[in-house]
Design a protein around this motif. Structure first.
Motif, PDB file in Angstrom:
ATOM      1  N   VAL A 191      63.802 -19.013 116.472  1.00  0.00           N
ATOM      2  CA  VAL A 191      63.062 -19.750 117.492  1.00  0.00           C
ATOM      3  C   VAL A 191      61.949 -18.844 117.995  1.00  0.00           C
ATOM      4  N   LEU A 192      60.707 -19.340 117.929  1.00  0.00           N
ATOM      5  CA  LEU A 192      59.552 -18.541 118.320  1.00  0.00           C
ATOM      6  C   LEU A 192      59.339 -18.591 119.825  1.00  0.00           C
ATOM      7  N   THR A 193      58.947 -17.469 120.375  1.00  0.00           N
ATOM      8  CA  THR A 193      58.605 -17.368 121.793  1.00  0.00           C
ATOM      9  C   THR A 193      57.209 -16.768 121.906  1.00  0.00           C
ATOM     10  N   ASN A 194      56.696 -16.696 123.141  1.00  0.00           N
ATOM     11  CA  ASN A 194      55.362 -16.131 123.325  1.00  0.00           C
ATOM     12  C   ASN A 194      55.369 -14.611 123.292  1.00  0.00           C
ATOM     13  N   SER A 195      56.531 -14.018 123.098  1.00  0.00           N
ATOM     14  CA  SER A 195      56.610 -12.551 123.054  1.00  0.00           C
ATOM     15  C   SER A 195      56.786 -12.018 121.634  1.00  0.00           C
ATOM     16  N   CYS A 196      56.807 -12.913 120.645  1.00  0.00           N
ATOM     17  CA  CYS A 196      56.981 -12.463 119.263  1.00  0.00           C
ATOM     18  C   CYS A 196      55.733 -12.791 118.458  1.00  0.00           C
ATOM     19  N   ASP A 197      55.606 -12.167 117.302  1.00  0.00           N
ATOM     20  CA  ASP A 197      54.511 -12.449 116.388  1.00  0.00           C
ATOM     21  C   ASP A 197      55.022 -13.465 115.372  1.00  0.00           C
ATOM     22  N   PRO A 198      54.603 -14.723 115.478  1.00  0.00           N
ATOM     23  CA  PRO A 198      55.148 -15.766 114.599  1.00  0.00           C
ATOM     24  C   PRO A 198      54.961 -15.478 113.115  1.00  0.00           C
ATOM     25  N   VAL A 199      53.799 -14.940 112.724  1.00  0.00           N
ATOM     26  CA  VAL A 199      53.551 -14.695 111.303  1.00  0.00           C
ATOM     27  C   VAL A 199      54.486 -13.614 110.779  1.00  0.00           C
ATOM     28  N   VAL A 200      54.743 -12.579 111.596  1.00  0.00           N
ATOM     29  CA  VAL A 200      55.698 -11.540 111.205  1.00  0.00           C
ATOM     30  C   VAL A 200      57.101 -12.126 111.110  1.00  0.00           C
ATOM     31  N   THR A 201      57.444 -12.992 112.073  1.00  0.00           N
ATOM     32  CA  THR A 201      58.758 -13.645 112.040  1.00  0.00           C
ATOM     33  C   THR A 201      58.920 -14.473 110.773  1.00  0.00           C
ATOM     34  N   ILE A 202      57.878 -15.190 110.400  1.00  0.00           N
ATOM     35  CA  ILE A 202      57.921 -15.977 109.167  1.00  0.00           C
ATOM     36  C   ILE A 202      58.121 -15.065 107.958  1.00  0.00           C
ATOM     37  N   SER A 203      57.362 -13.978 107.896  1.00  0.00           N
ATOM     38  CA  SER A 203      57.418 -13.097 106.726  1.00  0.00           C
ATOM     39  C   SER A 203      58.775 -12.417 106.583  1.00  0.00           C
ATOM     40  N   GLN A 204      59.518 -12.314 107.694  1.00  0.00           N
ATOM     41  CA  GLN A 204      60.812 -11.638 107.659  1.00  0.00           C
ATOM     42  C   GLN A 204      61.994 -12.604 107.691  1.00  0.00           C
ATOM     43  N   SER A 205      61.720 -13.900 107.622  1.00  0.00           N
ATOM     44  CA  SER A 205      62.779 -14.890 107.767  1.00  0.00           C
ATOM     45  C   SER A 205      63.685 -14.941 106.535  1.00  0.00           C
ATOM     46  N   ARG A 206      64.934 -14.571 106.712  1.00  0.00           N
ATOM     47  CA  ARG A 206      65.911 -14.648 105.623  1.00  0.00           C
ATOM     48  C   ARG A 206      66.171 -16.104 105.256  1.00  0.00           C
ATOM     49  N   PHE A 207      66.212 -16.986 106.245  1.00  0.00           N
ATOM     50  CA  PHE A 207      66.503 -18.386 105.981  1.00  0.00           C
ATOM     51  C   PHE A 207      65.429 -19.028 105.101  1.00  0.00           C
ATOM     52  N   LEU A 208      64.153 -18.772 105.400  1.00  0.00           N
ATOM     53  CA  LEU A 208      63.086 -19.371 104.603  1.00  0.00           C
ATOM     54  C   LEU A 208      63.134 -18.879 103.159  1.00  0.00           C
ATOM     55  N   ARG A 209      63.487 -17.611 102.962  1.00  0.00           N
ATOM     56  CA  ARG A 209      63.612 -17.084 101.605  1.00  0.00           C
ATOM     57  C   ARG A 209      64.776 -17.739 100.866  1.00  0.00           C
ATOM     58  N   GLU A 210      65.907 -17.853 101.550  1.00  0.00           N
ATOM     59  CA  GLU A 210      67.068 -18.458 100.904  1.00  0.00           C
ATOM     60  C   GLU A 210      66.842 -19.952 100.649  1.00  0.00           C
ATOM     61  N   PHE A 211      66.106 -20.602 101.543  1.00  0.00           N
ATOM     62  CA  PHE A 211      65.775 -22.009 101.309  1.00  0.00           C
ATOM     63  C   PHE A 211      64.920 -22.145 100.050  1.00  0.00           C
ATOM     64  N   ALA A 212      63.916 -21.268  99.894  1.00  0.00           N
ATOM     65  CA  ALA A 212      63.069 -21.312  98.700  1.00  0.00           C
ATOM     66  C   ALA A 212      63.894 -21.103  97.438  1.00  0.00           C
TER      67      ALA A 212
END
Length: 399
Positions: free
Chosen positions: A300-321
């Motif tokens: 879950v993205l918040t205003n204190s995180c870098d969304p693009v970095v979060t995307i690049s490090q997402s284990r779930f998105l990699r496993e989904f792919a």
């Protein structure tokens, strides 16, 4: 699209768009797509996920209850906090992302919509809307900003459209399109193809009507039964999906309008944009999800995180792919709904639809998608092959 049809389309761009809209179409969209795609392809070689486009669901609030829609508006809807929306866009710009699709629900019901559009005038926004809230004033305001391309939903002529979207919506959408045309905006029409309308929306008459109303692009989607289990009866058969592909190629040759699909690359091979990392969806609660119909994720993205970095490090998105690539080039929602439901549970992803999505997937039968192995039909037009590879739709980008 042959050369003559392309020349007719270019003539429309110069006759029907305002100079500022035409200039921003080039400066804020087309000129920035190619660099974003180059970064995407380079990043894929190094493994991190850096999508060229992002989808932001600003709200789940909606003034319609369309049959088969995956958004379930309740109690006025949930709104993406404006500070989170700004943080996502600011982060994206630092990483070279300047194109955002804003959707819902109905984005024109989002209180901070205009603040986002005006604050980020260096970005280009596609706003997917049902059109009911587009007044002459709204169209005029978009015309002055010149960084918005409205995409208005329409599912056929009046009887079929109103059967899905509600009585009177066709007439109101026609009014909305006339307002957009009067302000000389670059806008499109989004049409979901189902068994109810397939024989109407892929005709020359339908495309000519969109052109007559000023639409510059017609964006086709294939129906997915994500709202209710009984929406399965609206889904296309395999032979009908192939007929869709053939119809798109035919329509592209003869009409001075961009005919866009989200499903096939330049060689006619099926594409799942989420599995390729071409674009991800951010829900109204800040959830990071594979695509708009699939409201599940682990971050879950918040205003204190870098969304693009979060995307690049997402284990779930990699496993989904990996899950998708091991099964199909097409849509796992349609082809493997029960396996998908099990996969989501096993990886511990949260269902941000409140549990409805996982229950629905577990009950859905296997259905055909646009992946038709051995029946691929390549793009016949040189121009569309170029567009698919270089610009916004097809394998070149999320389209």
């Amino acid at each position: 699209m042959n050369l003559w049809t392309f020349c007719r389309f270019v003539r429309r761009l110069y006759r029907e768009l305002s100079p500022e809209v035409r200039r921003n179409l080039w400066q804020l969209w087309i000129a920035r797509v190619e660099p974003a795609l180059r970064r995407y392809h380079k990043a894929r070689k190094d493994q991190p996920l850096v999508p060229p486009f992002l989808f932001l669901s600003l709200t789940t609030a909606c003034n319609l209850r369309c049959h088969g829609c995956w958004v379930m508006p309740e109690a006025g809807g949930e709104h993406l906090p404006p500070e989170v929306a700004h943080s996502i866009i600011q982060s994206g710009k630092r990483h070279g992302l300047f194109f955002y699709t804003l959707l819902g629900g109905e984005p024109l019901l989002y209180p901070a919509l205009w603040e986002i559009l005006e604050r980020h005038r260096d970005c280009y926004f596609q706003v997917i809307t049902n059109g009911l809230n587009i007044s002459p004033g709204v169209a005029r305001r978009w015309g002055k900003l010149a960084n918005v391309t409205p995409l208005v939903s329409l599912d056929g002529f009046e009887p079929i459209n109103d059967a899905r979207r509600g009585a009177g919506t066709f007439a109101r959408v026609m009014d909305a399109l006339s307002h957009l045309r009067a302000e000389k905006l670059f806008f499109g029409v989004a049409t979901t193809i189902s068994r109810k309308n397939i024989h109407d929306v892929l005709t020359d008459v339908y495309v000519d009507q969109i052109i007559h109303m000023g639409g510059m692009y017609l964006w086709y989607y294939i129906h997915r039964p994500m709202g209710r289990a009984d929406a399965v009866e609206w889904c296309l058969r395999s032979d009908e999906i192939l007929s869709v592909r053939r119809a798109l190629l035919r329509l592209r040759r003869h009409h001075p309008i961009l005919i866009i699909d989200t499903y096939w690359d330049a060689e006619g091979r099926a594409v799942c944009p989420a599995a390729w990392g071409l674009g991800y969806h951010i829900g109204a609660g800040g959830s990071l999800e594979p695509c708009p119909p699939l409201s599940v994720g682990c971050e879950v993205l918040t205003n204190s995180c870098d969304p693009v970095v979060t995307i690049s490090q997402s284990r779930f998105l990699r496993e989904f792919a990996q899950f998708v690539h091991s099964r199909t080039r097409g849509c796992v929602i349609l082809e493997y709904p029960q396996e998908l439901s099990q996969f989501i549970r096993e990886v511990g992803a949260q269902d941000f639809s409140g549990g409805r999505l996982l229950d629905l997937l577990a009950k859905l039968p296997q259905l055909p998608s646009h992946h038709q192995a051995g029946a691929e039909i390549p793009e016949g037009s040189f121009l569309y092959r170029f567009f698919k590879r270089r610009l916004f739709f097809g394998l070149g980008g999320y389209g």
